[in-house]
Write an enzyme that holds these catalytic residues in place. Structure first.
Site, PDB file in Angstrom:
ATOM      1  N   PRO A 134       1.052  -1.218  -0.313  1.00  0.00           N
ATOM      2  CA  PRO A 134       0.061   0.255   0.512  1.00  0.00           C
ATOM      3  C   PRO A 134       0.725   1.179  -0.160  1.00  0.00           C
ATOM      4  CG  PRO A 134      -1.309  -1.587   1.382  1.00  0.00           C
ATOM      5  CD  PRO A 134       0.036  -2.519   1.265  1.00  0.00           C
ATOM      6  N   TYR A 135       1.705   1.281   0.711  1.00  0.00           N
ATOM      7  CA  TYR A 135       2.826   2.698   0.861  1.00  0.00           C
ATOM      8  C   TYR A 135       3.534   2.816  -0.805  1.00  0.00           C
ATOM      9  CZ  TYR A 135       7.211   5.135   0.372  1.00  0.00           C
ATOM     10  OH  TYR A 135       8.188   5.878  -0.185  1.00  0.00           O
ATOM     11  N   ALA A 136       3.730   1.494  -0.662  1.00  0.00           N
ATOM     12  CA  ALA A 136       3.869   1.756  -2.632  1.00  0.00           C
ATOM     13  C   ALA A 136       3.548   2.722  -3.543  1.00  0.00           C
ATOM     14  CB  ALA A 136       5.258   0.733  -3.397  1.00  0.00           C
TER      15      ALA A 136
END
Length: 330
Positions: free
Chosen positions: A140-142
């Site tokens: 999710p961060y990426a």
């Protein structure tokens, strides 16, 4: 020249601010201090608040009318945390960045440098990428970084703003003058965990040893944070000369270092080697990549100057003074 740095009280943003000061560029810091540190704003123009706070952004531009560009570093960045809290990560990194872009347009800010990430790439069999490599973010961060890049590109296509996305590889080290460094006492990345193991006399865990790399551990492009900061200064100085083709630039050393090789370099630097043990992968982790492109040198005149050992030494030096500089708190 004056530049607004969102997230300028964090690790990357505060180091960029120091490099700007050294280059005669005045940084203006905007940070909500969720992860940033007030100590990193001392002696600098600082506004405490959120990038989505329109009236605050309007106030900054009214009080600092000579701001010529924005460096957008404000984001949540811990991969396992993003797996556990995707809503929070999309809200902080995407929704607020959209609001921020709207506020910048309203204040006629035409230059934006976006702090992106090399974690958005799909890597080939040799683990190398360049700016044209396909994207395939695995956490999710990426994905928040990839979404923001696409969002900013769509905005720049029709609105009076130009956006440069800098895709960072893996920052290590600290400001060599020890003005700033990692704000967390126990950071979650590999080098931070090595320093913790060294200080506590415990083994360092190599998380994942079944990746398709030369020794089975993850591979990264570890770039000194001061080199990253220097790249931002170069980007500011050459921003107007960049073409549309040069809207994305990788910032890395161009060399891949496995986690096991990083640990071996660490043991060459310290007096008392750390013990290494092998464990399973963490959620969201990937094999990793490093950049094979020299575009940063071609268009910015930038190359990484510091070695892996420099980054380890400066990280250790910062760890030794961190509590005195930051009052001991996380």
């Amino acid at each position: 020249m004056r530049v607004l740095i969102s997230g300028g009280a964090g690790f990357i943003g505060s180091t960029v601010a120091s490099a700007c000061l050294d280059a005669g560029i005045t940084p203006v810091i905007l940070d909500n201090l969720v992860t940033g540190r007030r100590e990193f704003t001392e002696g600098r123009i600082f506004y405490e608040g959120d990038i989505a706070d329109g009236p605050l952004v309007d106030k900054i531009f009214a009080e600092q009318p000579d701001i010529e560009a924005v460096i957008h570093c404000a984001a949540l960045i811990v991969v396992p945390d993003s797996v556990g809290d995707p809503v929070g990560y999309y809200r902080a990194n995407v929704a607020k960045s959209l609001e921020f872009a709207d506020h910048l347009l309203r204040n006629r800010c035409g230059r934006l440098i976006f702090s992106s990430s090399a974690s958005i790439y799909r890597t080939g069999d040799d683990h190398t990428v360049d700016e044209t490599s396909p994207l395939d973010p695995q956490s999710p961060y990426a994905r928040t970084k990839a979404v923001c890049e696409a969002m900013f590109a769509d905005i720049a296509a029709t609105q009076p703003i130009k956006v440069l996305s800098l895709r960072y590889f893996n920052p290590i080290g600290a400001d060599p003058a020890m003005r700033t460094g990692l704000q967390l006492r126990r950071p979650s990345h590999a080098l931070g965990k090595m320093i913790g193991a060294y200080e506590e006399g415990t083994p360092f865990e190599i998380t994942g040893t079944d990746y398709p790399t030369r020794d089975g551990s993850g591979i990264r492009d570890y770039v000194h944070v001061w080199d990253l900061a220097a790249a931002h200064v170069a980007a500011l100085q050459r921003f107007d000369s960049l073409s549309e083709r040069e809207s994305v630039i990788n910032l890395g050393t161009g060399s891949g270092t496995t986690v096991r090789e990083l640990a071996e370099a660490f043991n060459r630097v310290v007096e008392r080697p750390i013990e290494l043990v092998e464990t399973a992968r963490r959620p969201g982790d990937v094999a990793g990549a490093y950049t094979r492109s020299d575009l940063a040198y071609q268009v910015l005149g930038w190359r990484a100057r510091h070695s892996i050992e420099d980054g380890i030494r400066h990280s250790l030096e910062w760890a030794a003074v961190r509590d005195s500089r930051l009052g001991g708190g996380e």
